[in-house]
Write a protein that holds these residues in place. Structure first.
Motif, PDB file in Angstrom:
ATOM      1  N   TYR A  19       1.728 -50.505  46.110  1.00  0.00           N
ATOM      2  CA  TYR A  19       1.420 -51.832  45.579  1.00  0.00           C
ATOM      3  C   TYR A  19       0.276 -51.808  44.575  1.00  0.00           C
ATOM      4  O   TYR A  19       0.318 -52.498  43.556  1.00  0.00           O
ATOM      5  N   LEU A  23       1.456 -52.870  40.823  1.00  0.00           N
ATOM      6  CA  LEU A  23       0.982 -54.174  40.377  1.00  0.00           C
ATOM      7  C   LEU A  23      -0.217 -54.105  39.436  1.00  0.00           C
ATOM      8  O   LEU A  23      -0.642 -55.120  38.887  1.00  0.00           O
ATOM      9  N   LEU A  26      -0.171 -55.875  36.092  1.00  0.00           N
ATOM     10  CA  LEU A  26      -0.332 -57.330  36.127  1.00  0.00           C
ATOM     11  C   LEU A  26      -1.785 -57.732  36.331  1.00  0.00           C
ATOM     12  O   LEU A  26      -2.093 -58.916  36.468  1.00  0.00           O
ATOM     13  N   ILE A  28      -3.537 -56.870  38.972  1.00  0.00           N
ATOM     14  CA  ILE A  28      -3.785 -57.016  40.409  1.00  0.00           C
ATOM     15  C   ILE A  28      -4.502 -55.765  40.897  1.00  0.00           C
ATOM     16  O   ILE A  28      -4.086 -54.652  40.603  1.00  0.00           O
ATOM     17  N   GLY A  42      -5.295 -60.865  41.600  1.00  0.00           N
ATOM     18  CA  GLY A  42      -5.379 -60.868  40.147  1.00  0.00           C
ATOM     19  C   GLY A  42      -6.311 -61.971  39.703  1.00  0.00           C
ATOM     20  O   GLY A  42      -7.094 -62.493  40.498  1.00  0.00           O
ATOM     21  N   PHE A  64       6.597 -61.570  41.380  1.00  0.00           N
ATOM     22  CA  PHE A  64       5.324 -61.786  40.708  1.00  0.00           C
ATOM     23  C   PHE A  64       5.585 -62.219  39.278  1.00  0.00           C
ATOM     24  O   PHE A  64       6.470 -61.684  38.612  1.00  0.00           O
ATOM     25  N   ALA A  66       4.843 -62.432  35.370  1.00  0.00           N
ATOM     26  CA  ALA A  66       4.216 -61.666  34.289  1.00  0.00           C
ATOM     27  C   ALA A  66       3.937 -62.591  33.114  1.00  0.00           C
ATOM     28  O   ALA A  66       4.652 -63.578  32.901  1.00  0.00           O
ATOM     29  N   GLN A  71       4.637 -56.444  30.364  1.00  0.00           N
ATOM     30  CA  GLN A  71       4.128 -56.283  31.724  1.00  0.00           C
ATOM     31  C   GLN A  71       5.270 -55.999  32.706  1.00  0.00           C
ATOM     32  O   GLN A  71       5.099 -55.220  33.638  1.00  0.00           O
ATOM     33  N   PHE A  75       5.283 -52.650  34.882  1.00  0.00           N
ATOM     34  CA  PHE A  75       5.430 -52.693  36.341  1.00  0.00           C
ATOM     35  C   PHE A  75       6.533 -51.756  36.794  1.00  0.00           C
ATOM     36  O   PHE A  75       6.362 -50.958  37.715  1.00  0.00           O
ATOM     37  N   ALA A  79       5.888 -48.677  39.178  1.00  0.00           N
ATOM     38  CA  ALA A  79       6.451 -48.735  40.526  1.00  0.00           C
ATOM     39  C   ALA A  79       7.328 -47.520  40.819  1.00  0.00           C
ATOM     40  O   ALA A  79       7.261 -46.951  41.912  1.00  0.00           O
ATOM     41  N   VAL A 113      10.736 -55.911  45.387  1.00  0.00           N
ATOM     42  CA  VAL A 113       9.608 -56.397  44.600  1.00  0.00           C
ATOM     43  C   VAL A 113      10.088 -56.629  43.172  1.00  0.00           C
ATOM     44  O   VAL A 113      10.645 -55.733  42.539  1.00  0.00           O
ATOM     45  N   VAL A 115       9.156 -58.401  39.268  1.00  0.00           N
ATOM     46  CA  VAL A 115       8.217 -58.986  38.305  1.00  0.00           C
ATOM     47  C   VAL A 115       9.061 -59.668  37.242  1.00  0.00           C
ATOM     48  O   VAL A 115      10.010 -59.086  36.731  1.00  0.00           O
TER      49      VAL A 115
END
Length: 122
Positions: A19, A23, A26, A28, A42, A64, A66, A71, A75, A79, A113, A115
């Motif tokens: 994570y 992330l 972003l 985070i 964030g 999430f 963006a 972005q 991500f 990831a 997950v 984005v």
């Protein structure tokens, strides 16, 4: 809408690393860690918290927002490099809305997950 989201993970070290890396594009980052787990946040002050558990958590879909499509792309690559499994490369998803640009990755506990950027390109 949310102040924070909290869920358990079966492999705390792997999930923490995943994570934080996935992330990071972003903005985070880790803001707290103690015996209860970690809190990531964030600029918007909403936080995501993970805690270790012996239970296999039910799968979640975490999406999430963006600020831009770059972005979303960043991500996705971060990831995958952090051990995520491809579940949908970056691209438009017009079945959701005309400018729905998203990527999906499966995290260590099987969580989906996402984005997403809702803005038009450019």
């Amino acid at each position: 809408m949310f102040d924070h989201v909290v869920f358990g993970v079966s492999d705390y070290a792997a999930s923490k690393a995943f994570y934080l890396a996935a992330l990071a594009p972003l903005g985070i980052k880790l803001v707290a860690e103690n015996e209860l787990g970690i809190e990531m946040c964030g600029d918007d002050e909403c936080s995501l918290c993970l805690f270790p558990t012996d239970e296999k958590p039910a799968h979640l879909h975490l999406a999430f927002r963006a600020d831009n499509r770059a972005q979303v792309d960043a991500f996705y690559h971060a990831a995958l490099a952090a051990g995520g499994i491809d579940h949908g490369a970056p691209g438009l998803r017009p079945k959701y809305s005309p400018n729905y640009y998203a990527a999906f990755v499966i995290a260590p506990d099987g969580h989906n997950v996402e984005v997403v950027c809702h803005k038009a390109d450019g």
